[in-house]
Design an enzyme around this catalytic site. Structure first.
Site, short mmCIF file in Angstrom:
data_model
loop_
_atom_site.label_atom_id
_atom_site.label_comp_id
_atom_site.label_asym_id
_atom_site.label_seq_id
_atom_site.Cartn_x
_atom_site.Cartn_y
_atom_site.Cartn_z
N GLY A 15 0.91 -1.11 0.08
CA GLY A 15 0.11 -0.23 -0.13
C GLY A 15 0.62 1.26 0.02
CB ALA A 16 4.36 1.87 -0.70
N GLY A 19 -1.15 7.62 0.18
CA GLY A 19 -1.39 7.72 1.65
C GLY A 19 -0.08 7.46 2.68
CB SER A 145 -7.63 1.54 12.39
OG SER A 145 -8.81 2.44 12.44
CE1 TYR A 170 -10.11 -0.23 7.25
CE2 TYR A 170 -11.24 0.90 9.04
CZ TYR A 170 -10.26 0.87 8.29
OH TYR A 170 -8.90 1.50 8.44
N1 NAP Z 1 -6.98 7.00 6.72
C1 NAP Z 1 -7.14 6.92 7.85
O1 NAP Z 1 -7.75 7.61 8.60
C2 NAP Z 1 -6.88 5.54 8.51
C3 NAP Z 1 -6.90 5.37 10.04
C4 NAP Z 1 -6.74 4.17 10.39
C5 NAP Z 1 -6.11 3.08 9.60
N2 NAP Z 1 -5.98 3.30 8.37
C6 NAP Z 1 -5.19 2.12 7.64
O2 NAP Z 1 -4.12 2.79 6.82
C7 NAP Z 1 -3.74 1.84 5.92
C8 NAP Z 1 -3.48 2.80 4.78
O3 NAP Z 1 -4.42 3.44 4.48
P1 NAP Z 1 -4.52 4.91 3.97
O4 NAP Z 1 -5.41 5.76 4.73
O5 NAP Z 1 -2.87 5.36 3.46
O6 NAP Z 1 -5.32 4.73 2.55
P2 NAP Z 1 -4.99 4.91 0.78
O7 NAP Z 1 -4.42 6.30 0.63
O8 NAP Z 1 -6.28 4.82 0.21
O9 NAP Z 1 -3.85 4.03 0.66
C9 NAP Z 1 -4.30 2.42 0.58
C10 NAP Z 1 -3.32 1.89 0.01
O10 NAP Z 1 -3.52 0.55 -0.28
C11 NAP Z 1 -3.45 -0.12 -1.58
N3 NAP Z 1 -4.26 -0.94 -1.80
C12 NAP Z 1 -5.69 -0.84 -1.71
N4 NAP Z 1 -6.33 -2.23 -2.54
C13 NAP Z 1 -5.16 -3.03 -2.84
C14 NAP Z 1 -5.14 -4.23 -3.26
N5 NAP Z 1 -6.16 -4.90 -3.55
N6 NAP Z 1 -4.16 -4.62 -3.45
C15 NAP Z 1 -2.88 -4.01 -3.09
N7 NAP Z 1 -2.86 -2.71 -2.73
C16 NAP Z 1 -4.05 -2.28 -2.60
C17 NAP Z 1 -3.65 1.18 -2.42
O11 NAP Z 1 -3.24 1.32 -3.61
P3 NAP Z 1 -3.85 2.04 -4.89
O12 NAP Z 1 -2.99 3.13 -4.96
O13 NAP Z 1 -3.80 1.12 -6.13
O14 NAP Z 1 -5.32 2.13 -4.33
C18 NAP Z 1 -3.02 2.39 -1.55
O15 NAP Z 1 -1.31 2.28 -1.86
C19 NAP Z 1 -4.98 1.02 5.57
O16 NAP Z 1 -4.54 -0.39 6.20
C20 NAP Z 1 -6.11 1.54 6.39
O17 NAP Z 1 -6.94 0.60 6.86
C21 NAP Z 1 -6.29 4.58 7.78
#
Ligand code: NAP
Length: 293
Positions: A15-16, A19, A145, A170
């Protein structure tokens, strides 16, 4: 941040492409780590690679792997590539994740949030575990989370067939991240490999931007109380580098402080049960490369 702890260390981060994961990859490479970026889209992964490379410390490598982590075949292929490419793996970061407001199933027939947020880290970690142990001291970090609060694992409806609510599902997967980490740490006892999970805070990222206009508006409304991705990535970076982070094992961190998660997330019997059912869920989907790891 201990920069010396990072120089030359090989880090794999899922997920790099966006975000929190992208922000962390940029900082870790800037501090001298060799960063391997996992993304599902070739174009987005190349763009992320260029960004991370632009700020990387001299000599730090930035490599890429393409895998849609919602399918177990892709996770297995990724693990084989990683094992073939890196003799040492110092840090594995299971960060990719998403929320889906309507129920979908993966190519393996598994509910998509569970497949991506829980089973992918579970299977990838298992497949890379011998390499992580051989690279010890090494670290496994999983992005969980505070959304886990109030959730329980639905052992009688793991595939969410009887009921499905996007946020509720989730929450279950983020609870699974914490239970997985604590059971993993228990199994790693004495190996000099540590496993921690963390909450990044409420972060303005691509998260929940895949669920239509209403959710887009909700995320925009949350912006004033959200932190940026750089702040959201700080605990991940600290867990990857700090000597303090390896003085304990199997803990849950918020803002670089160990925190007790919910009572459900401290249930060691549930953690063991989750491990067993997850193994079954992965064994049920054809595996040819797992035995080779
Ligand atoms: N944002 C928040 O407030 C928050 C709070 C608590 C925890 N989190 C956790 O933080 C982590 C990162 O999330 P983020 O907030 O940085 O969101 P994000 O910006 O949507 O980033 C998510 C990443 O995961 C990748 N991804 C999604 N589906 C995938 C798949 N099927 N195969 C491979 N990669 C995939 C995305 O790739 P693409 O570029 O291809 O979409 C992106 O690189 C997650 O585990 C989320 O649950 C987030």
């Amino acid at each position: 941040m201990n920069e010396h702890a990072l120089r030359g260390r090989q880090i794999l981060i899922t997920g790099a492409t966006n975000g929190i994961g992208l922000a962390a990859a940029e900082v870790l490479a800037a501090r001298g780590a060799n960063v391997a970026i996992v993304g599902r889209s070739e174009a987005r992964t190349k763009t992320a690679q260029a960004l991370v490379r632009a700020g990387a410390a001299p000599g730090a490598t930035v490599s890429t792997h393409i895998a849609d982590l919602s399918t177990q075949a892709a996770v297995r292929k990724l693990a084989s590539e990683v094992l073939a490419r890196y003799e040492k793996l110092d840090v594995l970061v299971n960060n990719a994740g998403a929320m889906y407001m309507s129920r979908q199933v993966s190519a393996d027939g598994i509910e998509l949030t569970w497949a991506l947020n829980h089973l992918a880290p579970f299977l990838l970690t298992k497949l890379l575990l011998d390499r992580l142990k051989a690279s010890a001291p090494s670290r496994i970090i999983t992005t969980a989370s505070d959304a886990h609060l109030g959730a329980a694992i639905p052992f009688d409806d793991l595939n969410a067939e009887r009921s499905y609510r996007g946020f509720g599902r989730y929450k279950e997967t983020k609870l699974a991240n914490i239970l997985f980490t604590s059971e993993l740490a228990r199994r790693l006892d004495g190996s000099n490999v540590t496993a921690h999970s963390f909450h990044p805070g409420l972060v303005t990222s691509g998260f929940n931007r895949n669920n239509g206009l209403l959710m887009d508006v909700a995320m925009l409304l949350l912006r004033p109380i959200s932190r940026n991705v750089q702040k959201g990535a700080e605990t991940l970076e600290w867990l990857a580098a700090s000597p303090d982070a390896v003085s304990t094992n199997g803990r849950y961190f918020v803002d670089m402080q160990a925190r007790l998660p919910s009572p459900e997330a401290q249930d060691s019997a549930a953690a063991r049960r989750l491990w067993e059912v997850s193994e079954a869920q992965c064994a049920n989907v054809g595996s040819s490369s797992e035995s080779g790891s």
